[in-house]
Design an enzyme around this catalytic site. Structure first.
Site, PDB file in Angstrom:
ATOM      1  N   TRP A 100       0.832  -1.211   0.000  1.00  9.92           N
ATOM      2  CA  TRP A 100       0.000   0.000   0.000  1.00  9.92           C
ATOM      3  C   TRP A 100       0.857   1.248   0.000  1.00  9.92           C
ATOM      4  O   TRP A 100       0.523   2.241  -0.654  1.00  9.92           O
ATOM      5  CB  TRP A 100      -0.986  -0.008   1.172  1.00  9.92           C
ATOM      6  CG  TRP A 100      -1.914  -1.179   1.095  1.00  9.92           C
ATOM      7  CD1 TRP A 100      -2.011  -2.207   1.980  1.00  9.92           C
ATOM      8  CD2 TRP A 100      -2.857  -1.479   0.043  1.00  9.92           C
ATOM      9  NE1 TRP A 100      -2.946  -3.117   1.547  1.00  9.92           N
ATOM     10  CE2 TRP A 100      -3.471  -2.700   0.369  1.00  9.92           C
ATOM     11  CE3 TRP A 100      -3.222  -0.843  -1.145  1.00  9.92           C
ATOM     12  CZ2 TRP A 100      -4.451  -3.302  -0.441  1.00  9.92           C
ATOM     13  CZ3 TRP A 100      -4.193  -1.428  -1.955  1.00  9.92           C
ATOM     14  CH2 TRP A 100      -4.792  -2.638  -1.600  1.00  9.92           C
ATOM     15  N   ASP A 167      -2.024   6.491   6.243  1.00  6.46           N
ATOM     16  CA  ASP A 167      -3.046   5.558   5.764  1.00  6.46           C
ATOM     17  C   ASP A 167      -3.337   4.637   6.946  1.00  6.46           C
ATOM     18  O   ASP A 167      -2.479   3.860   7.355  1.00  6.46           O
ATOM     19  CB  ASP A 167      -2.482   4.778   4.569  1.00  6.46           C
ATOM     20  CG  ASP A 167      -3.448   3.722   4.058  1.00  6.46           C
ATOM     21  OD1 ASP A 167      -4.534   3.533   4.659  1.00  6.46           O
ATOM     22  OD2 ASP A 167      -3.116   3.058   3.049  1.00  6.46           O
ATOM     23  N   LYS A 191     -12.266  -2.261   6.102  1.00  5.20           N
ATOM     24  CA  LYS A 191     -11.403  -3.113   6.925  1.00  5.20           C
ATOM     25  C   LYS A 191     -11.911  -3.158   8.371  1.00  5.20           C
ATOM     26  O   LYS A 191     -12.159  -4.223   8.902  1.00  5.20           O
ATOM     27  CB  LYS A 191      -9.957  -2.620   6.901  1.00  5.20           C
ATOM     28  CG  LYS A 191      -9.365  -2.446   5.505  1.00  5.20           C
ATOM     29  CD  LYS A 191      -8.950  -3.764   4.874  1.00  5.20           C
ATOM     30  CE  LYS A 191      -8.687  -3.680   3.370  1.00  5.20           C
ATOM     31  NZ  LYS A 191      -7.750  -2.666   2.939  1.00  5.20           N
TER      32      LYS A 191
HETATM   33  C1  LIG Z   1      -7.154  -2.175   1.687  1.00  4.72           C
HETATM   34  C2  LIG Z   1      -6.169  -1.105   1.859  1.00  4.72           C
HETATM   35  C3  LIG Z   1      -6.037  -0.063   0.922  1.00  4.72           C
HETATM   36  C4  LIG Z   1      -6.862   0.020  -0.334  1.00  4.72           C
HETATM   37  O1  LIG Z   1      -8.163   0.325  -0.029  1.00  4.72           O
HETATM   38  P1  LIG Z   1      -9.267   0.577  -1.155  1.00  4.72           P
HETATM   39  O2  LIG Z   1     -10.373   1.165  -0.354  1.00  4.72           O
HETATM   40  O3  LIG Z   1      -9.568  -0.739  -1.766  1.00  4.72           O
HETATM   41  O4  LIG Z   1      -8.708   1.534  -2.155  1.00  4.72           O
HETATM   42  C5  LIG Z   1      -5.102   0.924   1.181  1.00  4.72           C
HETATM   43  N1  LIG Z   1      -4.337   0.897   2.281  1.00  4.72           N
HETATM   44  C6  LIG Z   1      -4.434  -0.096   3.197  1.00  4.72           C
HETATM   45  C7  LIG Z   1      -3.554  -0.061   4.406  1.00  4.72           C
HETATM   46  C8  LIG Z   1      -5.353  -1.115   3.010  1.00  4.72           C
HETATM   47  O5  LIG Z   1      -5.454  -2.100   3.919  1.00  4.72           O
END
Ligand SMILES: *Cc1c(COP(=O)(O)O)cnc(C)c1O
Length: 355
Positions: A100, A167, A191
């Site tokens: 990511w 993030d 998540k």
């Molecule tokens: C799943 C995830 C993403 C991507 O998320 P989307 O909503 O599918 O774009 C980005 N960063 C992390 C840490 C993730 O777990």
């Protein structure tokens, strides 16, 4: 029978949240209408949006500190671009802790100079690299607090004088942290927060309107703030279900209580991985994630046996990501200790079978 859902995302939500969300699809709070057939400009939906953003600031203890919470579409993936679009004037620093982060770096490079100040790529991202040598002349530093794929997680956040961006997609609301250390953080809902389709962004407002480029409306944080996240039709179901989950978090005792439960769950599972000679933990012990537990079999040839045992015990979603292999048990807020115990029991059955 409901399975034990260890999926990395979209992932488990509390049963009460799913029940209330499904009721609202038929009828929202005695309105005579479904949640998904009312106007987003209705007073009912406006109050849902207001409550959701207010609860986010309350849970993170960021009320009256100059922060705004907004809901955006496009997933966390769009935030890789949006953060840079709104904040990157000349140079930004990124710490690379896996897939990511790599994607975030790629998008930022479209807009400015990107320094990768540290990386754990040398060991297939099984650890969190040191966060020192942070340059002062950068627009921001970007980190990924929890690495969903590799199963590593920051345990502390050093003070950093440039703005800090994170993030937090896979560990938001899972533990008590000092959110005011961050100038901006974002999380795709699917998540640990709600259904796919909405992304939370929390921003310190003083950070905005500093770059010289023109920002398209739909990529501009200031326009979302001005429009109370209703620049266009928001994903009403995802926002409402997220709100239900925020209420649930509070009803459980808030993130302090969830952190205790998550720690207990993680400790139990890692203890079994360390005790059971048929399994190996992937991440370095000090950096182990309390949300995504990655582990492999000592003998991959036995994976069919272990998979069968898991299947027979109603376990779902523990196949590891292809870049790590083996297994990944995602143990988000809504996953109960009961499910952890079922998985541990499967590991012990497997051990007996193969001894
Ligand atoms: C799943 C995830 C993403 C991507 O998320 P989307 O909503 O599918 O774009 C980005 N960063 C992390 C840490 C993730 O777990």
């Amino acid at each position: 029978m409901k399975k034990h859902n260890f999926s990395a995302g979209p992932s488990i939500l509390p049963k009460e949240v799913l029940e209330d969300a499904s009721k609202s699809v038929l009828e929202l709070d005695n309105t005579g209408l479904s949640l998904i057939e009312i106007s987003h400009r209705s007073k009912e939906f406006i109050s849902i949006m207001e409550e959701a953003t207010a609860r986010v600031l309350k849970i993170t203890e960021l009320q009256n500190k100059g922060y705004k919470a907004i809901f955006v579409q496009g997933g966390a993936s769009l935030q890789f671009l949006m953060t840079a679009y709104n904040l990157l004037e000349a140079k930004a620093a990124y710490i690379n802790t896996g897939t990511w982060s790599v994607k975030a770096i790629k998008e930022a490079k479209l807009l400015g100079n990107v320094l990768e100040i540290s990386s754990s790529q040398d060991k297939n991202f099984n650890y969190i690299p040191e966060m020192n040598n942070i340059p002062n002349d950068i627009d921001y530093l970007h980190i990924t607090t929890n690495n969903t794929i590799f199963g590593t997680q920051y345990k502390s956040f050093p003070d950093c004088s440039p703005p800090l961006i994170a993030d937090m997609s896979s560990d938001i609301f899972s533990r008590k942290i000092d959110f005011s250390k961050f100038d901006l953080f974002y999380a795709g809902a699917q998540k640990n927060m709600g259904p796919a389709g909405v992304t939370l962004v929390v921003i310190k407002e003083s950070l905005l309107n500093k770059v010289s480029r023109k920002i398209p409306t739909m990529l501009n944080y200031s326009s979302y703030i001005k429009a109370d996240s209703m620049l266009n039709t928001p994903p009403v179901f995802a926002v409402y279900t997220t709100l239900l989950n925020l209420r649930w978090i509070e009803s459980q005792g808030g993130i302090n209580e969830l952190e205790k439960r998550n720690l207990k769950k993680a400790e139990l599972l890692y203890a079994e991985i360390d005790r059971n000679s048929f399994f190996n933990g992937f991440a370095e012990v000090k950096d182990r994630s309390h949300m995504n537990v990655t582990f492999t079999l000592n003998n991959e040839n036995l994976s069919d046996d272990f998979n069968k045992i898991c299947e027979n015990n109603n376990i779902s979603g523990i196949k590891g990501h292809r870049s790590v292999g083996g297994y990944r048990a995602s143990i988000y807020n809504a996953l109960t200790i009961e499910s952890i115990n079922v998985l541990i029991n499967c590991m012990q059955q497997f051990e007996k079978l193969n001894k």
